[in-house]
Design a protein around this motif. Structure first.
Motif, PDB file in Angstrom:
ATOM      1  N   ALA A   6       0.835  -1.191   0.000  1.00  0.00           N
ATOM      2  CA  ALA A   6       0.000   0.000   0.000  1.00  0.00           C
ATOM      3  C   ALA A   6       0.875   1.248   0.000  1.00  0.00           C
ATOM      4  CB  ALA A   6      -0.923   0.002   1.211  1.00  0.00           C
ATOM      5  N   PHE A   7       0.229   2.382  -0.173  1.00  0.00           N
ATOM      6  CA  PHE A   7       0.913   3.664  -0.080  1.00  0.00           C
ATOM      7  C   PHE A   7      -0.014   4.657   0.603  1.00  0.00           C
ATOM      8  CE2 PHE A   7      -1.160   3.308  -4.169  1.00  0.00           C
ATOM      9  CZ  PHE A   7      -1.846   4.500  -4.317  1.00  0.00           C
ATOM     10  N   ASP A   8       0.590   5.605   1.325  1.00  0.00           N
ATOM     11  CA  ASP A   8      -0.172   6.612   2.047  1.00  0.00           C
ATOM     12  C   ASP A   8       0.669   7.880   2.151  1.00  0.00           C
ATOM     13  OD1 ASP A   8      -1.694   8.178   3.716  1.00  0.00           O
ATOM     14  OD2 ASP A   8      -1.863   6.695   5.314  1.00  0.00           O
ATOM     15  N   PHE A   9       0.385   8.832   1.275  1.00  0.00           N
ATOM     16  CA  PHE A   9       1.097  10.099   1.283  1.00  0.00           C
ATOM     17  C   PHE A   9       0.335  11.153   2.088  1.00  0.00           C
ATOM     18  CE2 PHE A   9       2.916   7.944  -2.311  1.00  0.00           C
ATOM     19  CZ  PHE A   9       4.244   8.323  -2.264  1.00  0.00           C
ATOM     20  N   ILE A  10      -0.735  10.757   2.786  1.00  0.00           N
ATOM     21  CA  ILE A  10      -1.566  11.700   3.523  1.00  0.00           C
ATOM     22  C   ILE A  10      -1.302  11.667   5.025  1.00  0.00           C
ATOM     23  CG2 ILE A  10      -3.952  12.302   4.106  1.00  0.00           C
ATOM     24  CD1 ILE A  10      -4.730  11.203   1.362  1.00  0.00           C
ATOM     25  N   SER A  11      -1.291  10.489   5.624  1.00  0.00           N
ATOM     26  CA  SER A  11      -1.298  10.356   7.086  1.00  0.00           C
ATOM     27  C   SER A  11       0.003  10.711   7.783  1.00  0.00           C
ATOM     28  CB  SER A  11      -1.675   8.927   7.480  1.00  0.00           C
ATOM     29  OG  SER A  11      -2.940   8.616   6.989  1.00  0.00           O
ATOM     30  N   GLY A  12       1.131  10.309   7.244  1.00  0.00           N
ATOM     31  CA  GLY A  12       2.391  10.524   7.943  1.00  0.00           C
ATOM     32  C   GLY A  12       2.478   9.717   9.226  1.00  0.00           C
ATOM     33  N   THR A  13       2.185   8.418   9.152  1.00  0.00           N
ATOM     34  CA  THR A  13       2.183   7.531  10.310  1.00  0.00           C
ATOM     35  C   THR A  13       3.587   7.381  10.883  1.00  0.00           C
ATOM     36  OG1 THR A  13       0.415   6.312   9.228  1.00  0.00           O
ATOM     37  CG2 THR A  13       1.489   5.232  11.082  1.00  0.00           C
ATOM     38  N   LYS A  14       3.672   7.325  12.219  1.00  0.00           N
ATOM     39  CA  LYS A  14       4.964   7.162  12.878  1.00  0.00           C
ATOM     40  C   LYS A  14       5.225   5.693  13.192  1.00  0.00           C
ATOM     41  CE  LYS A  14       5.909  11.532  15.038  1.00  0.00           C
ATOM     42  NZ  LYS A  14       6.358  12.185  16.251  1.00  0.00           N
ATOM     43  N   CYS A  15       6.508   5.363  13.283  1.00  0.00           N
ATOM     44  CA  CYS A  15       6.961   4.054  13.732  1.00  0.00           C
ATOM     45  C   CYS A  15       6.466   3.862  15.168  1.00  0.00           C
ATOM     46  CB  CYS A  15       8.487   4.005  13.675  1.00  0.00           C
ATOM     47  SG  CYS A  15       9.214   2.480  14.277  1.00  0.00           S
ATOM     48  N   GLN A  16       6.333   2.627  15.597  1.00  0.00           N
ATOM     49  CA  GLN A  16       5.843   2.363  16.955  1.00  0.00           C
ATOM     50  C   GLN A  16       6.772   2.904  18.031  1.00  0.00           C
ATOM     51  OE1 GLN A  16       5.010  -1.812  17.131  1.00  0.00           O
ATOM     52  NE2 GLN A  16       3.077  -1.587  16.056  1.00  0.00           N
ATOM     53  N   CYS A  17       8.023   3.145  17.695  1.00  0.00           N
ATOM     54  CA  CYS A  17       8.939   3.725  18.674  1.00  0.00           C
ATOM     55  C   CYS A  17       8.743   5.236  18.786  1.00  0.00           C
ATOM     56  CB  CYS A  17      10.389   3.391  18.321  1.00  0.00           C
ATOM     57  SG  CYS A  17      11.001   4.266  16.874  1.00  0.00           S
ATOM     58  N   GLU A  18       7.886   5.810  17.940  1.00  0.00           N
ATOM     59  CA  GLU A  18       7.535   7.239  17.940  1.00  0.00           C
ATOM     60  C   GLU A  18       8.695   8.153  17.565  1.00  0.00           C
ATOM     61  OE1 GLU A  18       4.430   8.593  18.388  1.00  0.00           O
ATOM     62  OE2 GLU A  18       3.645   6.558  18.480  1.00  0.00           O
ATOM     63  N   GLN A  19       9.758   7.630  16.961  1.00  0.00           N
ATOM     64  CA  GLN A  19      10.905   8.457  16.610  1.00  0.00           C
ATOM     65  C   GLN A  19      10.925   8.856  15.139  1.00  0.00           C
ATOM     66  OE1 GLN A  19      14.475   6.508  17.847  1.00  0.00           O
ATOM     67  NE2 GLN A  19      13.921   6.526  19.998  1.00  0.00           N
ATOM     68  N   ASN A  20      10.317   8.068  14.272  1.00  0.00           N
ATOM     69  CA  ASN A  20      10.402   8.328  12.834  1.00  0.00           C
ATOM     70  C   ASN A  20       9.039   8.226  12.168  1.00  0.00           C
ATOM     71  OD1 ASN A  20      13.111   7.173  13.730  1.00  0.00           O
ATOM     72  ND2 ASN A  20      13.584   7.997  11.714  1.00  0.00           N
ATOM     73  N   VAL A  21       8.842   9.058  11.137  1.00  0.00           N
ATOM     74  CA  VAL A  21       7.662   8.941  10.291  1.00  0.00           C
ATOM     75  C   VAL A  21       7.969   7.848   9.271  1.00  0.00           C
ATOM     76  CG1 VAL A  21       6.197  10.120   8.617  1.00  0.00           C
ATOM     77  CG2 VAL A  21       7.049  11.363  10.605  1.00  0.00           C
ATOM     78  N   LEU A  22       7.036   6.924   9.101  1.00  0.00           N
ATOM     79  CA  LEU A  22       7.238   5.802   8.180  1.00  0.00           C
ATOM     80  C   LEU A  22       7.254   6.282   6.734  1.00  0.00           C
ATOM     81  CD1 LEU A  22       4.779   3.239   9.791  1.00  0.00           C
ATOM     82  CD2 LEU A  22       7.257   3.296  10.022  1.00  0.00           C
ATOM     83  N   PRO A  23       8.090   5.674   5.898  1.00  0.00           N
ATOM     84  CA  PRO A  23       8.042   5.986   4.465  1.00  0.00           C
ATOM     85  C   PRO A  23       6.643   5.666   3.927  1.00  0.00           C
ATOM     86  CG  PRO A  23      10.049   4.804   4.992  1.00  0.00           C
ATOM     87  CD  PRO A  23       9.184   4.756   6.219  1.00  0.00           C
ATOM     88  N   PRO A  24       6.151   6.425   2.948  1.00  0.00           N
ATOM     89  CA  PRO A  24       4.756   6.287   2.511  1.00  0.00           C
ATOM     90  C   PRO A  24       4.423   5.047   1.695  1.00  0.00           C
ATOM     91  CG  PRO A  24       5.858   7.991   1.255  1.00  0.00           C
ATOM     92  CD  PRO A  24       6.811   7.543   2.307  1.00  0.00           C
ATOM     93  N   VAL A  25       5.403   4.363   1.108  1.00  0.00           N
ATOM     94  CA  VAL A  25       5.136   3.198   0.260  1.00  0.00           C
ATOM     95  C   VAL A  25       5.704   1.961   0.930  1.00  0.00           C
ATOM     96  CG1 VAL A  25       5.436   2.189  -2.033  1.00  0.00           C
ATOM     97  CG2 VAL A  25       5.295   4.675  -1.789  1.00  0.00           C
ATOM     98  N   HIS A  26       4.871   0.909   1.053  1.00  0.00           N
ATOM     99  CA  HIS A  26       5.366  -0.318   1.674  1.00  0.00           C
ATOM    100  C   HIS A  26       4.855  -1.564   0.963  1.00  0.00           C
ATOM    101  CE1 HIS A  26       1.462  -0.067   3.849  1.00  0.00           C
ATOM    102  NE2 HIS A  26       1.509  -1.384   3.753  1.00  0.00           N
TER     103      HIS A  26
END
Length: 119
Positions: free
Chosen positions: A85-105
C-alpha cells in the motif's frame, strides 16, 4: 548481493536488484541492502518493507499517480494480488515514535525474497 522480490501468488518478479539496490528501507528509512543494522525492533519493522519514494519502479509510480499521490493499495501488476500500500496523507509514525514511516510499503508475507551473495 543480488536480490529479487517475487509476488507470492503468481511468482512474477516485481523488483530486481537494479530496482532494489537503493530503494528498500526499514521503518527508519535505513537502506536494507547497504546497512542492515537498526536498534528499533517494532512489529512494523518485521511485517513491512518500505520503498524510497524517490526510487520507485515505474509500475508503482503509475499506480500512485492514478490515485493522485494520496492513499491506496499496491497490487501485483501480473496477477492483481495485493502486495502492499501507499499513504502520502497520514504521515504515520513508527511504533517507537521516533520516525515517520516511508509512505510506500510492501507486505513481507505477500512476497518472496531471493538473495544470492556473489563472491
Amino acid at each position: 548481493m543480488e536480490l529479487t522480490i517475487k509476488c507470492k501468488t503468481c511468482r512474477h518478479i516485481i523488483f530486481n536488484n537494479a530496482e532494489c539496490s537503493s530503494s528498500l528501507l526499514n521503518a527508519h528509512g535505513i537502506n536494507l541492502i547497504n546497512n542492515s543494522t537498526d536498534t528499533c525492533a517494532t512489529i512494523v519493522d518485521q511485517k513491512l518493507l518500505f520503498i524510497d519514494e524517490e526510487h520507485l519502479p515505474m509500475w508503482i509510480v503509475t499506480r500512485i499517480s492514478s490515485e493522485h499521490w494520496s492513499k491506496g493499495k499496491l497490487n501485483c501488476y501480473q496477477c492483481n494480488a495485493r502486495i502492499g500500500a501507499f499513504d502520502f496523507i497520514s504521515g504515520t509514525k513508527c511504533q517507537c515514535e521516533q520516525n515517520v514511516l516511508p509512505p510506500v510499503h510492501i507486505i513481507n508475507s505477500k512476497v518472496d525474497f531471493t538473495r544470492i551473495t556473489k563472491n
